[in-house]
Design a protein around this motif. Structure first.
Motif, PDB file in Angstrom:
ATOM      1  N   THR A 207       0.854  -1.191   0.000  1.00 59.86           N
ATOM      2  CA  THR A 207       0.000   0.000   0.000  1.00 59.86           C
ATOM      3  C   THR A 207       0.885   1.234   0.000  1.00 59.86           C
ATOM      4  OG1 THR A 207      -0.251   0.491   2.384  1.00 59.86           O
ATOM      5  CG2 THR A 207      -1.620  -1.281   1.471  1.00 59.86           C
ATOM      6  N   HIS A 209       0.383   5.614  -0.363  1.00 57.42           N
ATOM      7  CA  HIS A 209      -0.525   6.737  -0.578  1.00 57.42           C
ATOM      8  C   HIS A 209       0.093   8.090  -0.239  1.00 57.42           C
ATOM      9  CE1 HIS A 209      -0.986   6.308   3.778  1.00 57.42           C
ATOM     10  NE2 HIS A 209      -1.511   7.517   3.798  1.00 57.42           N
ATOM     11  N   ARG A 210       1.215   8.100   0.465  1.00 57.96           N
ATOM     12  CA  ARG A 210       1.784   9.373   0.896  1.00 57.96           C
ATOM     13  C   ARG A 210       2.408  10.114  -0.286  1.00 57.96           C
ATOM     14  NH1 ARG A 210       1.196  10.024   6.064  1.00 57.96           N
ATOM     15  NH2 ARG A 210       0.802   8.159   7.317  1.00 57.96           N
ATOM     16  N   ILE A 240      -5.181  -0.019  -4.710  1.00 61.70           N
ATOM     17  CA  ILE A 240      -4.656   1.274  -5.139  1.00 61.70           C
ATOM     18  C   ILE A 240      -5.777   2.281  -5.350  1.00 61.70           C
ATOM     19  CG2 ILE A 240      -4.721   0.751  -7.609  1.00 61.70           C
ATOM     20  CD1 ILE A 240      -1.930   2.002  -7.841  1.00 61.70           C
ATOM     21  N   HIS A 241      -5.484   3.515  -4.975  1.00 63.62           N
ATOM     22  CA  HIS A 241      -6.403   4.616  -5.220  1.00 63.62           C
ATOM     23  C   HIS A 241      -6.386   4.929  -6.719  1.00 63.62           C
ATOM     24  CE1 HIS A 241      -8.023   8.713  -5.228  1.00 63.62           C
ATOM     25  NE2 HIS A 241      -8.540   8.432  -4.049  1.00 63.62           N
ATOM     26  N   THR A 244      -3.552   7.156  -7.992  1.00 64.91           N
ATOM     27  CA  THR A 244      -2.250   6.504  -8.063  1.00 64.91           C
ATOM     28  C   THR A 244      -2.214   5.474  -9.176  1.00 64.91           C
ATOM     29  OG1 THR A 244      -2.062   6.802  -5.670  1.00 64.91           O
ATOM     30  CG2 THR A 244      -0.468   5.335  -6.702  1.00 64.91           C
ATOM     31  N   SER A 283       1.680   3.350   5.415  1.00 67.08           N
ATOM     32  CA  SER A 283       0.596   3.626   6.352  1.00 67.08           C
ATOM     33  C   SER A 283       1.077   3.483   7.786  1.00 67.08           C
ATOM     34  CB  SER A 283      -0.562   2.660   6.096  1.00 67.08           C
ATOM     35  OG  SER A 283      -1.489   2.677   7.165  1.00 67.08           O
TER      36      SER A 283
END
Length: 364
Positions: A207, A209-210, A240-241, A244, A283
């Motif tokens: 994961t 996301h930052r 995944i978002h 991204t 995360s």
């Protein structure tokens, strides 16, 4: 006691669930509690919010403020305006906020300006990295909080160092772990598990996301290349978002082992984590869950607000330099990863302790 419980983003939902369940039990037992659940709408798509309410048996929010989207400043302002209207219509004695998202800070500020007490669950955690928006949220929230509920002695000491009165701090443990332990028997296999031929302890979960990891195309490409080159060809499941995903799919990667999937619900995601060989993440919350499930975790950050997952648990702080991934993955495949232990009071009863403190407040 009239309580407003605030949830705004995916990490909040796992934290409010056990508190709500204990409050419901105490109300049924005749304790003078009432609560109103406010969803700020900070995460506004179904996979990031509604699914979690269903899976964790959280009652439907009394109101959704609909404050999704926009910049940090725009979202903070929107939440503050909407939450002020909400508290004017439904006054509260106590506003209970959790974690460190934008909603946490915004609703705390409004509550204090409207003379409601603020209780902060997960108070005192610090990364000491002011480039992280969450760190600003933590610092501001804790500067105006009345009742501090901490997850560790490290968090308690951070607050004491900042001059918080000891009697205002309550070391209760970790509500995230309350939810994890309660829901562990209900984890369920994602629909793609068999289709991808996944086997327990023979795949990775990733994961990211930052912004430090995903906003630079070149940095993201180098990070993924290093992960792919050092995971021995094992499948890498990457929830995944969409933002991204667009970037990843444009990269030049030989990535047949990289399996991109949509964001998962709580029960499916933690089934994946529990059975993974290891998790690679940026995360904070996931590092807590991997610690309890004894799953090796590599955190692609230079700092962490959850140091107990490193000093006690199964997490290791790898850093953000892509080449730094090689050495810990080599140790993992050599069988030299630490076993890890469970931090104090991460036992599934944090919410019981929190509500017991709230009962004392009623009696005082």
């Amino acid at each position: 006691m009239r309580i407003v419980i605030v949830a705004g983003a995916r990490p909040n939902f796992m934290k409010i669930a056990p508190i709500i369940h204990v409050l419901q039990d105490r109300i049924a037992a005749g304790i003078d509690f009432s609560f109103r659940l406010v969803h700020t709408g900070q995460h506004y798509d179904t996979l990031m919010s509604t699914t979690f309410f269903d899976e964790l048996h959280i009652p439907k929010p009394d109101v959704n403020l609909g404050c999704g989207g926009g910049t940090q400043a725009e979202q903070t302002a929107a939440i503050m305006v909407a939450f002020e209207r909400e508290l004017l219509a439904h006054p509260a004695d106590l506003v209970l906020v959790v974690g460190d998202v934008t909603s946490t800070m915004a609703c705390s500020i409004v509550a204090k300006k409207m003379h409601a007490k603020v209780a902060h669950v997960e108070a005192g955690i610090r990364s000491f990295d002011l480039t992280m928006p969450e760190e600003i949220n933590r610092m501001v929230t804790d500067s105006i909080t009345d009742y501090f509920f901490t997850t560790s002695s490290v968090a308690t000491n951070n607050l004491l160092h900042n001059g918080v009165a000891p009697q205002a701090i309550h070391f209760v443990g970790n509500v995230m772990i309350d939810t994890l332990l309660k829901q562990q028997p209900n984890f369920r296999k994602p629909f793609f598990f068999d289709a991808y031929g996944l086997q327990p302890k023979s795949y990775f979960v990733l994961t990211l996301h930052r912004p430090s990891n995903v906003d630079s195309e070149s940095h993201l490409q180098e990070t993924l290349k290093e992960i792919l080159a050092n995971t021995h060809g094992l499948p890498i499941i990457f929830p995944i978002h969409p933002r991204t995903e667009k970037l990843v799919t444009s990269l030049e990667l030989d990535a047949s082992q990289l399996k991109i999937v949509t964001p998962l619900g709580y029960l499916e995601f933690n089934y994946l984590v529990q059975n993974a060989k290891a998790v690679i993440t940026d995360s904070g919350g996931i590092t807590e869950e991997t610690t309890i499930m004894k799953v090796p975790c590599l955190t692609l950050r230079d700092s962490t607000e959850r140091p107990e997952t490193v000093s006690i648990g199964t997490n290791e702080l790898v850093g953000t330099e892509p080449k730094s991934i090689q050495e810990p993955l080599s140790r993992l495949f050599a069988g030299n990863w630490k076993k890890g232990g469970v931090p104090e009071l991460w036992d599934g009863n944090a919410a019981v302790r929190i509500v017991a403190v709230l009962e004392q407040l009623i009696a005082s």
